[in-house]
Write an enzyme that holds these catalytic residues in place. Structure first.
Site, PDB file in Angstrom:
ATOM      1  N   PRO A 212       1.259  -1.298  -0.351  1.00 31.25           N
ATOM      2  CA  PRO A 212      -0.001   0.146   0.014  1.00 31.25           C
ATOM      3  C   PRO A 212       0.678   0.778   0.083  1.00 31.25           C
ATOM      4  O   PRO A 212       1.468   1.118   0.275  1.00 31.25           O
ATOM      5  CB  PRO A 212      -1.042  -0.084   0.828  1.00 31.25           C
ATOM      6  CG  PRO A 212      -0.091  -1.290   1.953  1.00 31.25           C
ATOM      7  CD  PRO A 212       0.539  -2.403   1.068  1.00 31.25           C
ATOM      8  N   HIS A 213       0.519   1.995  -0.617  1.00 34.83           N
ATOM      9  CA  HIS A 213       1.196   3.734  -0.812  1.00 34.83           C
ATOM     10  C   HIS A 213       0.358   4.774  -0.478  1.00 34.83           C
ATOM     11  O   HIS A 213      -0.633   4.563  -1.791  1.00 34.83           O
ATOM     12  CB  HIS A 213       2.099   3.458  -2.105  1.00 34.83           C
ATOM     13  CG  HIS A 213       1.335   2.971  -3.987  1.00 34.83           C
ATOM     14  ND1 HIS A 213       1.486   1.406  -3.614  1.00 34.83           N
ATOM     15  CD2 HIS A 213       1.608   3.431  -4.167  1.00 34.83           C
ATOM     16  CE1 HIS A 213       0.900   1.339  -4.793  1.00 34.83           C
ATOM     17  NE2 HIS A 213       1.015   2.786  -5.416  1.00 34.83           N
ATOM     18  N   ALA A 214       0.723   5.957  -0.895  1.00 38.31           N
ATOM     19  CA  ALA A 214       0.065   7.108  -0.013  1.00 38.31           C
ATOM     20  C   ALA A 214       1.843   8.393  -1.124  1.00 38.31           C
ATOM     21  O   ALA A 214       2.039   8.243  -0.413  1.00 38.31           O
ATOM     22  CB  ALA A 214      -0.644   7.593   1.086  1.00 38.31           C
TER      23      ALA A 214
END
Length: 152
Positions: free
Chosen positions: A64-66
């Site tokens: 997951p990445h933001a």
């Protein structure tokens, strides 16, 4: 920037209790956020990203990445109880490498994702992470072993 350079000891954890995917994303946001308000922003970004398409890359791994923040940061979570993550292979996830990259770091973001894919494509590396006896051993693998592998 290699993915392992994003990590710090306090952002590498093992979760022993069962969690949902949403709860896991909230835990990750807490590791990547600079305080409760910032963690809430990170959580909203992570949840939105997962709504677009799962970041489960297969073999029990999710990335997951933001976007956001001032510097790239990473966090690693090993789950004692794998969680359904809508991964491309359908397998539940027990290894999570999450990251937060500033908005203006598009090229480094892609390089980090490529480095993560390379690290976690190594079945032996994944198994060493799963077999590590405790969080200290996981931290040694991620902060020491991965850097040694890169130098070789």
């Amino acid at each position: 920037m290699p993915c392992t350079d994003l990590l710090a000891v306090d952002r590498i954890v093992i979760l022993s209790e069962p969690v949902s995917r949403d709860a896991l994303l909230d835990v990750v946001a807490g590791l990547l956020g600079a305080g409760p308000a910032d963690a809430a922003l990170v959580a909203a970004c992570l949840h939105e990203r997962e709504r677009l398409c799962s970041t489960g890359i297969g073999h029990g791994v999710a990335v997951p990445h933001a976007r956001g923040g001032r510097v790239p940061l990473g966090a690693f979570v090993r789950l004692a109880h794998p969680v359904a993550f809508d991964a491309c292979d359908g397998d539940p996830v027990d290894l999570v490498f999450a990251m937060r990259v500033p908005e203006d770091h598009a090229e480094p973001h892609l390089q980090i994702l490529a480095d993560l894919a390379g690290c976690f494509a190594d079945a032996a590396f994944r198994e060493r992470l799963r077999a590590a006896a405790d969080v200290t051993a996981v931290r040694a693998l991620l902060l020491g072993d991965a850097r040694r592998r890169r130098a070789a």
